[in-house]
Design a protein around this motif. Structure first.
Motif: not given
Length: 299
Positions: A252-265
């Protein structure tokens, strides 16, 4: 008075031929059910985000100590990669087919895929300098890619060299699309000991950074185009029912997703610079091998 007999005979012959054609057309149709196991090759997940460096993080370093002009413009995207081992799962499908000629048939197929990938094999972050720094500061780097699921529809074309044999081998190809999802998790934790932190020269800032954790948890979901190559054989059964075995390779072709960090540093997915920090994950490696058993009913 004998004249109508040929007309009646012709009508009966026409009706018989029509019924024969209908019966023959019905024999050219079938339904197929399929169930089996998949083997999903290992994948590489590539990630990137619009994060700023720790020095430029206004929630960590609000007074911008030791910054100079390095935070004057947004930096290039941070990047990393995970390698995950192969896994496996189940596949089930339902299809309707039509025989076009003695050797060719077409099929509309729906399939459900459920699989789990293996453990993380390797983790790489950014350039060599960033990787070296991360290896010194990071106490924990872990990631997982689990629960690959898909609902796929395919149009398949088959060639049957021996369509009426007791054992009928065949080959086929198909094109289609799959609505796919993959659960992704990552956690990076800095060492609790400030002596291992080299982000700042100021020991108080290093102590502030020590022990901080970045966590991402999301489900990548996308509509993927795909193709498959299939080989198999059908076996005679009882009446219109038959059995078979199939081996398929699908990619299959490219699987992609995006999101914010649950926590960053250890704080929210923000660095105080007017934009939320989001990460993007992609992979070009969604594929499978499947060995399945089928039941086919002709009508």
């Amino acid at each position: 008075m004998q004249r109508p007999i040929p007309s009646i005979t012709a009508a009966l012959l026409t009706a018989a031929l029509g019924l024969s054609a209908v019966a023959e057309a019905q024999e050219n149709r079938y339904l197929r059910m399929e169930l089996g196991r998949t083997r999903n090759p290992g994948i590489t997940l590539d990630g990137s985000d619009n994060d700023w460096s720790t020095q430029c993080d206004l929630l960590i370093n609000p007074d911008q100590i030791e910054v100079g002009d390095r935070c004057a413009t947004p930096p290039p995207r941070t990047s990393w990669s995970h390698d995950f081992a192969a896994g496996g799962g189940v596949i089930a499908s339902l299809a309707a087919g039509w025989r076009l000629t003695g050797n060719l048939r077409v099929e509309a197929e729906y399939s459900f895929l459920g699989a789990t990938l293996g453990d993380e094999l390797a983790f790489r972050i950014g350039d060599v300098e960033t990787q070296d720094k991360a290896e010194q500061e990071l106490e924990t780097t872990e990631g997982s890619a689990r629960d690959l699921k898909g609902h796929a529809v395919f149009a398949n074309l088959y060639f049957d060299p021996l369509p009426n044999a007791g054992i009928s081998p065949w080959v086929g190809v198909g094109v289609g699309a799959m609505s796919a999802s993959l659960d992704y998790f990552v956690r990076w934790k800095r060492n609790d000991d400030p002596a291992y932190i080299t982000t700042f020269r100021d020991p108080l800032l290093n102590a502030k950074v020590a022990g901080t954790t970045t966590i991402g948890r999301t489900t990548l979901s996308d509509l993927l185009l795909g193709y498959q190559a299939i080989v198999g054989a059908d076996f005679g059964g009882i009446g219109p029912a038959g059995f078979g075995v199939r081996l398929r390779r699908a990619a299959f072709s490219t699987l992609e997703g995006d999101d914010e960090w649950v926590q960053l540093r250890s704080h929210e997915s923000d660095v105080g610079r007017g934009e939320r920090i989001r990460y993007v994950m992609t992979t070009d490696d969604v594929s499978l091998w499947a060995l399945t058993f089928t039941i086919r009913y002709e009508f």
